[in-house]
Design an enzyme around this catalytic site. Structure first.
Site, PDB file in Angstrom:
ATOM      1  N   SER A 210       0.847  -1.195   0.000  1.00  0.00           N
ATOM      2  CA  SER A 210       0.000   0.000   0.000  1.00  0.00           C
ATOM      3  C   SER A 210       0.879   1.240   0.000  1.00  0.00           C
ATOM      4  CB  SER A 210      -0.893  -0.003   1.245  1.00  0.00           C
ATOM      5  OG  SER A 210      -1.390   1.284   1.533  1.00  0.00           O
TER       6      SER A 210
ATOM      7  N   TYR B  97      -1.635  -0.100  10.077  1.00  0.00           N
ATOM      8  CA  TYR B  97      -1.734  -0.622   8.711  1.00  0.00           C
ATOM      9  C   TYR B  97      -0.489  -0.258   7.905  1.00  0.00           C
ATOM     10  CZ  TYR B  97      -3.644  -1.245   3.984  1.00  0.00           C
ATOM     11  OH  TYR B  97      -3.858  -1.629   2.685  1.00  0.00           O
TER      12      TYR B  97
END
Length: 251
Positions: free
Chosen positions: A145, A158
């Site tokens: 990501s 995350y």
């Protein structure tokens, strides 16, 4: 001259029952690979296999609730069996996200996040990469990501898990690359998948800060995965490729 990829190549995609994983499974099947679709939802997995076969592709579904070394080992064994004794391409697409302040993240949520996003790819690579190295050919593609390399409010845990995955990309390139196994990472920006539904407006705002000014389509991320899996990427090792509409270039 670049080495020729073996015929009858087999790809295992984790998290393949939705989103980017599903798009990658369909794309690799169209490229002629035998695809092993892995995920928790049997009905969705079997539907994807049916869709692939309807287009004359070859696919199998292996149910997997990846939570520990035993479940990872079971997936590796079953994927190898249905693949005819080998897995040539491994796509780590399974992942979960936690948004919110650091102080609101529970220990259980943190451990679950790192278990799925970091531990499972680590263990599964350990199960399958040595056989690729012994054959002298293979490709491992991590899906991380843009949060891994940017400070984005509300994404601490995350982002940390994805940064770990990108570092594994570099480390595995050094470890397995000399034995013919290419390891690279695709780093999507905000992508139009069910994963963003709980905070869709937030991710649309992030996407709006990129030159493309829109969410990515999962098929656009799958195209990058397919490239890394292909013989055309034979000389590419340890690359972390943003597929983010230019977000990392301007933010």
């Amino acid at each position: 001259m670049a080495p020729q990829a073996p015929t009858n190549r087999v790809a295992l995609i984790t998290g393949a029952t939705s989103g980017i994983g599903r798009a990658a499974a369909c794309r690799l099947a169209r490229d002629g690979l035998t695809v092993v679709v892995s995920g928790r939802d049997r009905s969705r997995g079997e539907k994807i296999v049916s869709d692939i076969r309807a287009e004359d592709g070859t696919a199998h579904f292996v149910a997997a609730d990846l939570r520990d070394a035993a479940s990872v080992g079971d997936l590796a064994r079953q994927a190898t069996e249905v693949g005819g004794g080998h897995v040539d391409v491994l796509v780590h697409s399974a992942g979960i996200g936690i948004l919110g302040p650091t102080e609101s993240t529970t220990e259980a949520d943190f451990d679950h996040l790192f278990g799925i996003n970091v531990k499972v790819p680590y263990l599964l690579t350990g199960q399958l990469a040595p056989a690729m190295a012994a054959r002298g050919d293979g490709a491992i593609i991590n899906v991380s990501s843009i949060s891994s390399g940017r400070g984005i409010d509300g994404m601490a845990a995350y982002a940390a898990s994805n940064a770990a995955l990108d570092q594994l990309t570099r480390s595995w390139a050094a470890e397995y690359g000399p034995h013919g196994v290419r390891v690279n990472s695709v780093m999507p920006g905000s992508t139009d998948t069910p994963m963003i539904d709980p905070a869709r407006g937030y991710f649309e705002d992030l996407a709006g800060r990129a030159p493309a000014r829109r969410l990515a389509d999962p098929d656009e991320v799958a195209a990058a995965i397919a490239y890394f899996a292909s013989p055309q990427a034979a000389h590419i090792h340890g690359v972390i490729l943003p597929v983010d509409g230019g977000f990392t270039a301007v933010n």
